[in-house]
Design an enzyme around this catalytic site. Structure first.
Site, PDB file in Angstrom:
ATOM      1  N   ASP A   2     -10.298 -38.495   0.516  1.00 56.50           N
ATOM      2  CA  ASP A   2      -8.983 -38.841   1.059  1.00 56.50           C
ATOM      3  C   ASP A   2      -8.875 -38.498   2.546  1.00 56.50           C
ATOM      4  OD1 ASP A   2      -6.503 -40.008   0.916  1.00 56.50           O
ATOM      5  OD2 ASP A   2      -5.474 -38.185   0.254  1.00 56.50           O
ATOM      6  N   HIS A  22      -5.338 -42.432   2.080  1.00 57.36           N
ATOM      7  CA  HIS A  22      -4.291 -43.209   1.412  1.00 57.36           C
ATOM      8  C   HIS A  22      -3.153 -43.598   2.355  1.00 57.36           C
ATOM      9  CE1 HIS A  22      -2.302 -39.180   0.794  1.00 57.36           C
ATOM     10  NE2 HIS A  22      -1.216 -39.907   0.986  1.00 57.36           N
ATOM     11  N   SER A  64       1.569 -36.303   4.437  1.00 53.29           N
ATOM     12  CA  SER A  64       0.165 -36.612   4.188  1.00 53.29           C
ATOM     13  C   SER A  64      -0.584 -36.893   5.483  1.00 53.29           C
ATOM     14  CB  SER A  64       0.042 -37.828   3.274  1.00 53.29           C
ATOM     15  OG  SER A  64       0.498 -37.526   1.980  1.00 53.29           O
TER      16      SER A  64
END
Length: 383
Positions: A148, A118, A225
């Site tokens: 992911d 993402h 992230s």
């Protein structure tokens, strides 16, 4: 004269002793000052940050998004409405640049970097910034939204790299260290413990993912992230990926074994094939069993208290071809007992597309074995 000499000798000896003593003390003092090394206040977290920090990068991404108004596109091309509004015609949909920031870590000296899907999905431009402030254009080698995980490549040599560890041996309560760029604050180090293992995607509100997550209380915020979750030895045990909005002290990471397996496929093939059966399933509980058996409209008879109930079989799926039916209860997969839907998903995920699964099921009070061959996971299908 002899008396004076006898008196002087002790005094001279005393003075000589004082001078020699002062010289020795001074000599020792100077020696201590010149040879003592500065003592750094380093604990194991600081040592890990110093060791791994240079291999953690910032990833800036840019993508083009379409800003739509309250009216459909056809509205703007209709001459009647153009004449009616004149100069006050509402603005047409327009494009704008959207920017994002994430983290990543270098796994090879020639510039292969693991991050989150993402972070880079849909990006027109990816920029990788090293801790030493060098900046590189990044190429996305592949991205897998199911787990992911993504891999970015930069053109560089002799880069610092991380050391990969193992998450399979983790226990709750062990130390966990996160390094990344939360909220644009580069090279941030946070620490905590492993709070829990095996958190399902449903539990952390990302049901479209196929990952059994590591939970940690090391602070993880937007921008973390794709950064590494490390053990006390500085080995990467996970990829930081998700937070529950509104929660405090809850962070989640993809186990490094999963990330490494996916990354290897992305590097070699540019994509990942996930095996699947094509079933929608639910964990069987005594309450669910009772409700199903007492429902006069239910055509399902359940005689076991534990297992995984198949709620639906996807048409044309490997499960349908194998003969699985709605109402079957899966008891084991390849000889391993299963009691939750997540366990079935994990057993399927650890195989390869085209592998054969040996399923023990309960159907209408009778046990039987069914062999199913996994297919390739279509993005829009669950199970």
């Amino acid at each position: 004269m002899p008396a004076f000499k006898s008196f002087l000798s002790p005094v001279l000896l005393l003075l000589l002793g004082i001078l020699l003593g002062a010289g020795l003390v001074g000599s020792k003092g100077v020696s201590a000052q010149t040879t003592a090394a500065p003592q750094l206040n380093m604990n194991f977290i600081a040592e890990v940050a110093q060791k791994v920090g240079p291999a953690v990068v910032r990833i800036d991404s840019e993508r083009t998004v379409l800003t739509r108004g309250a009216f459909p596109d056809e509205f703007f091309s209709d001459p009647f409405f153009r004449d009616f509004f004149g100069q006050n015609m509402p603005s047409m949909p327009r494009q704008r640049r959207q920017q994002g920031t994430g983290s990543g870590f270098i796994i090879s000296a020639d510039g292969q970097i693991i991050t989150n899907a993402h972070v880079v999905d849909g990006s027109d431009k990816v920029t990788v910034i090293l801790k030493d402030t060098r900046s590189f254009d990044g190429q996305v080698l592949g991205s897998d939204p199911v787990t992911d995980v993504a891999v970015v490549k930069i053109q560089a040599e002799n880069l610092p790299t991380v050391q990969l560890g193992r998450s399979e041996t983790l226990e709750p309560g062990q130390w966990a260290i996160a390094i990344g760029n939360p909220l644009g604050l580069d090279n941030t180090v946070t620490a905590g413990i492993i709070s829990a293992l095996g958190r399902s995607s449903g539990e952390i509100r990302v049901p479209d993912k196929r990952v059994s997550f590591i939970q940690t209380d090391a602070a993880i915020n937007p921008g973390n992230s794709g950064g590494p979750l490390l053990n006390a030895q500085g080995e990467v045990i996970g990829v930081n990926t998700a937070i529950i909005q509104g929660a405090q002290g809850l962070g989640f990471a993809i186990p490094i074994e999963t990330a490494q397996r996916v990354a290897n496929q992305l590097i070699t093939r540019g994509k990942v094939d996930h095996p699947y059966l094509g079933i929608r399933m639910v964990t069987l509980t005594p309450e669910l069993k009772e409700r199903l058996n007492q429902d006069p409209n239910s055509r399902i008879l359940v005689t076991v208290d534990q297992g995984v109930l198949i709620g639906e079989v996807v048409q044309g799926s490997p499960a349908e071809r194998a003969g699985l039916r709605s109402g079957d209860v899966i008891l084991s997969v390849n000889g391993r007992n299963v009691t939750t839907a997540d366990q079935v998903q994990q057993e399927v995920e650890r195989t390869e597309v085209g592998s054969t699964l040996d399923l023990e099921i309960e159907r209408g009070g009778r046990r039987q074995r069914i062999r199913a061959t996994t297919g390739s996971f279509p993005a829009a299908t669950e199970g």
